[in-house]
Design a protein around this motif. Sequence first.
Motif, mmCIF file in Angstrom:
data_model
loop_
_atom_site.group_PDB
_atom_site.id
_atom_site.type_symbol
_atom_site.label_atom_id
_atom_site.label_comp_id
_atom_site.label_asym_id
_atom_site.label_seq_id
_atom_site.Cartn_x
_atom_site.Cartn_y
_atom_site.Cartn_z
ATOM 1 N N PHE A 166 0.832 -1.206 0.000
ATOM 2 C CA PHE A 166 0.000 0.000 0.000
ATOM 3 C C PHE A 166 0.867 1.257 0.000
ATOM 4 O O PHE A 166 0.636 2.183 -0.790
ATOM 5 N N MET A 167 1.867 1.297 0.852
ATOM 6 C CA MET A 167 2.726 2.470 0.930
ATOM 7 C C MET A 167 3.517 2.655 -0.372
ATOM 8 O O MET A 167 3.689 3.776 -0.846
ATOM 9 N N TRP A 168 3.985 1.551 -0.955
ATOM 10 C CA TRP A 168 4.750 1.629 -2.189
ATOM 11 C C TRP A 168 3.881 2.148 -3.337
ATOM 12 O O TRP A 168 4.328 2.923 -4.175
ATOM 13 N N LYS A 169 2.625 1.731 -3.361
ATOM 14 C CA LYS A 169 1.693 2.212 -4.376
ATOM 15 C C LYS A 169 1.377 3.686 -4.172
ATOM 16 O O LYS A 169 1.285 4.460 -5.137
ATOM 17 N N GLU A 170 1.241 4.098 -2.904
ATOM 18 C CA GLU A 170 0.972 5.504 -2.605
ATOM 19 C C GLU A 170 2.156 6.387 -2.995
ATOM 20 O O GLU A 170 1.980 7.573 -3.289
ATOM 21 N N ALA A 171 3.347 5.809 -3.038
ATOM 22 C CA ALA A 171 4.541 6.568 -3.436
ATOM 23 C C ALA A 171 4.606 6.772 -4.943
ATOM 24 O O ALA A 171 5.493 7.478 -5.429
ATOM 25 N N GLY A 172 3.685 6.147 -5.661
ATOM 26 C CA GLY A 172 3.619 6.354 -7.104
ATOM 27 C C GLY A 172 4.260 5.276 -7.944
ATOM 28 O O GLY A 172 4.341 5.411 -9.177
ATOM 29 N N SER A 173 4.719 4.197 -7.311
ATOM 30 C CA SER A 173 5.361 3.129 -8.075
ATOM 31 C C SER A 173 4.313 2.168 -8.635
ATOM 32 O O SER A 173 3.333 1.836 -7.970
ATOM 33 N N LYS A 174 4.534 1.712 -9.842
ATOM 34 C CA LYS A 174 3.638 0.745 -10.484
ATOM 35 C C LYS A 174 4.188 -0.676 -10.391
ATOM 36 O O LYS A 174 3.498 -1.623 -10.756
ATOM 37 N N SER A 175 5.400 -0.818 -9.921
ATOM 38 C CA SER A 175 5.997 -2.140 -9.758
ATOM 39 C C SER A 175 5.745 -2.653 -8.349
ATOM 40 O O SER A 175 5.301 -1.915 -7.460
ATOM 41 N N SER A 176 6.050 -3.920 -8.110
ATOM 42 C CA SER A 176 5.887 -4.500 -6.779
ATOM 43 C C SER A 176 7.054 -4.096 -5.882
ATOM 44 O O SER A 176 8.131 -3.749 -6.356
ATOM 45 N N PHE A 177 6.823 -4.148 -4.587
ATOM 46 C CA PHE A 177 7.867 -3.740 -3.636
ATOM 47 C C PHE A 177 9.040 -4.714 -3.686
ATOM 48 O O PHE A 177 10.201 -4.309 -3.691
ATOM 49 N N PHE A 178 8.742 -5.998 -3.648
ATOM 50 C CA PHE A 178 9.774 -7.033 -3.758
ATOM 51 C C PHE A 178 9.763 -7.613 -5.163
ATOM 52 O O PHE A 178 8.721 -7.660 -5.806
ATOM 53 N N PRO A 179 10.937 -8.054 -5.652
ATOM 54 C CA PRO A 179 12.241 -8.048 -4.972
ATOM 55 C C PRO A 179 12.925 -6.685 -5.049
ATOM 56 O O PRO A 179 12.614 -5.878 -5.921
ATOM 57 N N ILE A 180 13.851 -6.452 -4.135
ATOM 58 C CA ILE A 180 14.674 -5.248 -4.171
ATOM 59 C C ILE A 180 15.880 -5.555 -5.068
ATOM 60 O O ILE A 180 16.758 -6.338 -4.693
#
Length: 271
Positions: A166-180
């Motif tokens: 949720f936080m990663w999506k709110e930051a504007g990213s369209k990719s998944s959080f993992f993998p880094i």
Amino acid sequence: KEEELFSVTLQKFADAGGDKVPGPASLRSLLSVRFAKQTLSQLKGQNDTACQLMELVVKVLFLEEILLRQIPLDKRAFATLPADDWELFRDHISGALEKFFDAMSVDLGKLHKGELPKVQFDSCDLFDGRLYRHIFRAAVAEGLSSGEVSAAYFGLQKWLLDELSFMWKEAGSKSSFFPIKMKALQSFPGIKPPDLPPQAVPRQKPELQEMDSELLQMLFKDQKFSTIKIGKSNYDIEENMLWDRYQWKEGGYIDPVRYEEEMEMNEGEKR
């Protein structure tokens, strides 16, 4: 006004997060998301090394945020590497975090001047440098060996992964959080983290001498002191010290009226 807009943004963020953003953590989460959104917007035109390093900075910030919600302050008092001992952290990551602190200061100033939202939030414990460095080192050590850091490495439960997503999506990213992803960082100068310092030896309980006091025995009759060790006194307490050593008169009476009426002796009388 900017102050009112930030207050509204905080309330909307808390409402959108629902059970994925606990009320007390809403301010800290929003500060992290706003910084991540600003950072990700600067990735366009950057090479893979710069993109992966900047993403690593904000993703570790999100991981720190998630763990801050679960780990109390006293459980974060562990030994980890100092920032100055790692070239990468000292020369690059510390500068990025300074920008985060600057952005945080601006947002907190807006919140202070504006009207508070309805959501109840904590405005303390907004960042833990020790925890951030520890997560950052762990992520880099794992990424150097495999080229990326998977969700399985941290062993987070699904509901925590949902909060991160949720936080990663709110930051504007369209990719998944993992993998880094860290493939492009494997040859970055100073990337290899130093060894962790040895685990700190727990301190022994302080030993205090026992006092023979009826007052203290009465006050602390049912009190158990689990953090100290009480030893025997190594000295003898003199009884009736005032009467025996200093020759005080027990039960003596001072007449205040007579004391006020008494006249000081002159020089002749003193001779």
